[in-house]
Every structure is written in C-alpha cells, then in structure tokens.
Scaffold this active site. Sequence first.
Site, PDB file in Angstrom:
ATOM      1  N   ILE A  32       0.821  -1.215   0.000  1.00 19.23           N
ATOM      2  CA  ILE A  32       0.000   0.000   0.000  1.00 19.23           C
ATOM      3  C   ILE A  32       0.857   1.268   0.000  1.00 19.23           C
ATOM      4  CG2 ILE A  32      -0.242   0.328   2.505  1.00 19.23           C
ATOM      5  CD1 ILE A  32      -3.280   0.692   2.002  1.00 19.23           C
ATOM      6  N   GLN A  95      10.187  -4.490  11.069  1.00 17.23           N
ATOM      7  CA  GLN A  95       8.941  -5.235  10.857  1.00 17.23           C
ATOM      8  C   GLN A  95       7.798  -4.526  11.567  1.00 17.23           C
ATOM      9  OE1 GLN A  95       8.958  -9.411  11.961  1.00 17.23           O
ATOM     10  NE2 GLN A  95       6.938  -9.764  11.046  1.00 17.23           N
ATOM     11  N   SER A  96       6.740  -4.249  10.824  1.00 18.70           N
ATOM     12  CA  SER A  96       5.595  -3.547  11.399  1.00 18.70           C
ATOM     13  C   SER A  96       4.317  -4.388  11.351  1.00 18.70           C
ATOM     14  CB  SER A  96       5.362  -2.222  10.676  1.00 18.70           C
ATOM     15  OG  SER A  96       5.126  -2.440   9.302  1.00 18.70           O
ATOM     16  N   HIS A 101       6.316 -11.788   5.872  1.00 19.12           N
ATOM     17  CA  HIS A 101       6.108 -11.399   4.472  1.00 19.12           C
ATOM     18  C   HIS A 101       7.441 -11.127   3.810  1.00 19.12           C
ATOM     19  CE1 HIS A 101       5.678  -7.978   7.201  1.00 19.12           C
ATOM     20  NE2 HIS A 101       6.314  -7.257   6.299  1.00 19.12           N
TER      21      HIS A 101
HETATM   22  P1  AMP Z   1       7.263  -4.493   7.323  1.00 17.06           P
HETATM   23  O1  AMP Z   1       7.550  -3.078   7.765  1.00 17.06           O
HETATM   24  O2  AMP Z   1       8.461  -5.228   6.802  1.00 17.06           O
HETATM   25  O3  AMP Z   1       6.508  -5.260   8.399  1.00 17.06           O
HETATM   26  O4  AMP Z   1       6.313  -4.370   6.078  1.00 17.06           O
HETATM   27  C1  AMP Z   1       4.932  -4.177   6.195  1.00 17.06           C
HETATM   28  C2  AMP Z   1       4.474  -3.635   4.894  1.00 17.06           C
HETATM   29  O5  AMP Z   1       3.074  -3.772   4.833  1.00 17.06           O
HETATM   30  C3  AMP Z   1       4.798  -2.160   4.681  1.00 17.06           C
HETATM   31  O6  AMP Z   1       5.624  -2.013   3.536  1.00 17.06           O
HETATM   32  C4  AMP Z   1       3.424  -1.520   4.518  1.00 17.06           C
HETATM   33  O7  AMP Z   1       3.413  -0.486   3.565  1.00 17.06           O
HETATM   34  C5  AMP Z   1       2.592  -2.699   4.081  1.00 17.06           C
HETATM   35  N1  AMP Z   1       1.169  -2.578   4.374  1.00 17.06           N
HETATM   36  C6  AMP Z   1       0.599  -2.144   5.518  1.00 17.06           C
HETATM   37  N2  AMP Z   1      -0.747  -2.161   5.411  1.00 17.06           N
HETATM   38  C7  AMP Z   1      -1.014  -2.617   4.154  1.00 17.06           C
HETATM   39  C8  AMP Z   1      -2.212  -2.844   3.417  1.00 17.06           C
HETATM   40  N3  AMP Z   1      -3.420  -2.617   3.943  1.00 17.06           N
HETATM   41  N4  AMP Z   1      -2.115  -3.308   2.148  1.00 17.06           N
HETATM   42  C9  AMP Z   1      -0.915  -3.530   1.592  1.00 17.06           C
HETATM   43  N5  AMP Z   1       0.262  -3.343   2.235  1.00 17.06           N
HETATM   44  C10 AMP Z   1       0.211  -2.887   3.494  1.00 17.06           C
END
Ligand code: AMP
Length: 115
Positions: A32, A95-96, A101
């Site tokens: 996103i 990681q968020s 993933h």
């Molecule tokens: P990480 O920070 O490695 O955990 O990556 C999480 C990713 O999820 C980030 O790049 C966000 O932009 C992505 N993300 C969060 N919410 C969504 C969503 N609703 N749809 C698609 N990607 C998302």
Amino acid sequence: MTADCLFCKMVTGAIKPDTVYEDSDVLAFKDINPQAPVHVLVVPKKHISTLNEFDTGNIDLIGKMFLAAGKIARDTGVAEAGYRTVINCNAGAGQSVFHVHLHVLGGRTMNWPPG
Ligand code: AMP
Ligand code: ZN
C-alpha cells in the site's frame, strides 16, 4: 488465521488486497506504500509471525514464497534488470506487520547497504 492480523484478513478476503499472485499456500499483493515502482508482498496463507518462527516443517512453504517472488519479478519485468527480496524480522529490522512477508522490490536501482 489470527483474528486481529491484517494479512490474515487479506488471506480470508475480509480485506481485499491488490492481488498479483495466489496459490494454495501463498498470497502476493501490492504494498500500500510502495518503496519502488514494483513493491509486492508475498505472505504465507498460514499465520506465522516472524522469520524466527520458521522451522524445518516450513521448508516447502519458504520455497514457495521465493518461487512466487521469482515469478512476480518475471511477470512485472524486473527479473533481468534486478530486484531485491527482503524479510524484516522484528522491530529492530523494521517489521511492522507481524505476519511474515517477503518484500519484492524492483523497477529502480537498489542501494547497498540498506537503511
Ligand atoms: P514491514 O515493515 O516489513 O513489516 O512491512 C509491512 C508492509 O506492509 C509495509 O511495507 C506496509 O506499507 C505494508 N502494508 C501495511 N498495510 C497494508 C495494506 N493494507 N495493504 C498492503 N500493504 C500494506
Ligand atoms: Zn496473520
């Protein structure tokens, strides 16, 4: 499936992602907040929180995640020029979302070392 997990909700369809690839074990969708012209997330359909939770029972699944990444890179036209795959593990690595993933990033020059 974990009730309050964002990516589990995408797997079940409770939230509809912008899907680019799906098979029986993995789902891949556009990030996103893309950090490159191509930025796709490959997630296992099974809830696994972090890379630390992978074990020998997940070897096929890990392989399928990377096979999906390679297919996505070819299908989006970045395979030959080059692309990056990243798994951030735990907060210190950024990681968020705590459903593991694989980021697939391409379409621009990638710098090293990463930030
Ligand atoms: P990480 O920070 O490695 O955990 O990556 C999480 C990713 O999820 C980030 O790049 C966000 O932009 C992505 N993300 C969060 N919410 C969504 C969503 N609703 N749809 C698609 N990607 C998302
Ligand atoms: Zn989940």
